[in-house]
Design an enzyme around this catalytic site. Structure first.
Site, PDB file in Angstrom:
ATOM      1  N   GLU A   1       0.845  -1.191   0.000  1.00  0.00           N
ATOM      2  CA  GLU A   1       0.000   0.000   0.000  1.00  0.00           C
ATOM      3  C   GLU A   1       0.883   1.245   0.000  1.00  0.00           C
ATOM      4  O   GLU A   1       1.944   1.272   0.633  1.00  0.00           O
ATOM      5  CB  GLU A   1      -0.878  -0.015   1.249  1.00  0.00           C
ATOM      6  CG  GLU A   1      -1.893   1.113   1.301  1.00  0.00           C
ATOM      7  CD  GLU A   1      -2.753   1.092   2.557  1.00  0.00           C
ATOM      8  OE1 GLU A   1      -3.885   1.585   2.501  1.00  0.00           O
ATOM      9  OE2 GLU A   1      -2.285   0.578   3.604  1.00  0.00           O
TER      10      GLU A   1
ATOM     11  N   LYS B   1     -10.184   0.546  -2.035  1.00  0.00           N
ATOM     12  CA  LYS B   1     -10.238   0.160  -0.627  1.00  0.00           C
ATOM     13  C   LYS B   1     -11.597   0.515  -0.012  1.00  0.00           C
ATOM     14  O   LYS B   1     -12.035   1.664  -0.045  1.00  0.00           O
ATOM     15  CB  LYS B   1      -9.111   0.862   0.129  1.00  0.00           C
ATOM     16  CG  LYS B   1      -8.956   0.456   1.586  1.00  0.00           C
ATOM     17  CD  LYS B   1      -7.752   1.181   2.195  1.00  0.00           C
ATOM     18  CE  LYS B   1      -7.504   0.776   3.632  1.00  0.00           C
ATOM     19  NZ  LYS B   1      -6.335   1.497   4.190  1.00  0.00           N
TER      20      LYS B   1
ATOM     21  N   CYS C   1      -4.962  -3.501   3.430  1.00  0.00           N
ATOM     22  CA  CYS C   1      -4.637  -3.068   4.790  1.00  0.00           C
ATOM     23  C   CYS C   1      -5.791  -3.250   5.780  1.00  0.00           C
ATOM     24  O   CYS C   1      -6.072  -4.351   6.223  1.00  0.00           O
ATOM     25  CB  CYS C   1      -4.136  -1.622   4.749  1.00  0.00           C
ATOM     26  SG  CYS C   1      -3.156  -1.127   6.198  1.00  0.00           S
TER      27      CYS C   1
END
Length: 267
Positions: free
Chosen positions: A40, A113, A153
């Site tokens: 990321e 995301k 993440c």
């Protein structure tokens, strides 16, 4: 199939970060990897949260995407391109997007995301929603003959995302490019990665940021590749480099046959 998780300690200098990413992609290919994954924010760890806005690209345009596409084509790699900021109609918001490129340089998937990180323990404060716009849907890609579930993440904390991706058919590989903080990573990173691999009976690749950045942030690192039994096949604790391991489809099939938990779900 050999997988490579690339660990970086990205800086506020985009050109430098792209050069380092290209270097490690070349090293992954030289060591026989067929699929390589970047962390990321591989392209930028800015001095401020809103630094992302200045480098945001339109889909299909810009130097960050060009580097990924060119590297995939020239190195003959499948590349999971960590994340980069993609522009939105709101100039004060970007999407934190993971793009997947095939060995011919074509883009085969985009995932934005879904879950935006927020944390405040009185000493460290993070709120991604200040500059990020959340994505809208899970994404499963076909890559190297695998069903690849894309996540980023903080998504790791939401097991229902992975269940949704595996609804139509089991995932073969889960990717989790990340920039976990040192505080949360030390407590939860390995625990959550291994849990997601075990409960979905899938391989998992988690390339991470790993070190002290110029903006003062310290990321946890420990880039990992985990097998469907929860065994950590490769781990790089800190600093730039590669975590490399084999994805064995026969082992994946064997584990699913021996413990058919995905067929026993009732909810």
């Amino acid at each position: 199939m050999k997988l490579a998780a690339i660990q970086m300690v990205s800086s506020p200098d985009v050109a430098h970060n792209l050069a380092r990413a290209r270097h490690w992609l070349e090293q992954a290919a030289a060591q026989g990897a067929q699929l390589a994954a970047l962390p990321e924010y591989f392209c930028l760890m800015g001095l401020r949260d809103d630094a992302k806005l200045a480098i945001a690209e339109a889909l299909g345009q810009g130097p960050i995407q060009e580097m990924l596409s060119t590297a995939a084509r020239e190195l003959g790699l499948w590349i999971i391109g960590g994340t980069l900021p993609l522009a939105t109609p709101d100039p004060a918001r970007v999407r934190n997007s993971c793009l997947v490129f095939a060995p011919d340089g074509s883009r085969v998937a985009r995932y934005d995301k879904l879950h935006l990180f927020c944390f405040d323990n009185g000493r460290e404060r993070y709120d991604e929603a200040r500059v990020l716009e959340p994505g809208e849907a899970p994404v499963v890609a076909q890559a190297a003959g695998l069903r690849l579930g894309l996540s980023v993440c903080y998504d790791l904390r939401f097991p229902e995302l992975y269940r949704a991706m595996g609804q139509a058919a089991p995932l073969d590989l889960i990717s989790v490019p990340a920039a976990f903080t040192h505080t949360t990573g030390q407590a939860h990173w390995e625990l959550l990665l291994r849990a997601r691999a075990v409960e979905n009976i899938a391989y998992l690749i988690a390339p991470a940021q790993g070190g002290l950045h110029e903006n003062g942030r310290r990321t946890w690192g420990h880039s990992m590749i985990v097998d469907p039994w929860g065994e950590v096949l490769a781990c790089l604790p800190e600093g730039e480099g590669l975590a490399i391991a084999e994805l064995d489809l026969e082992r994946l099939a064997r584990v699913r046959q021996q413990l058919p938990a995905l067929q026993h779900r009732r909810l």
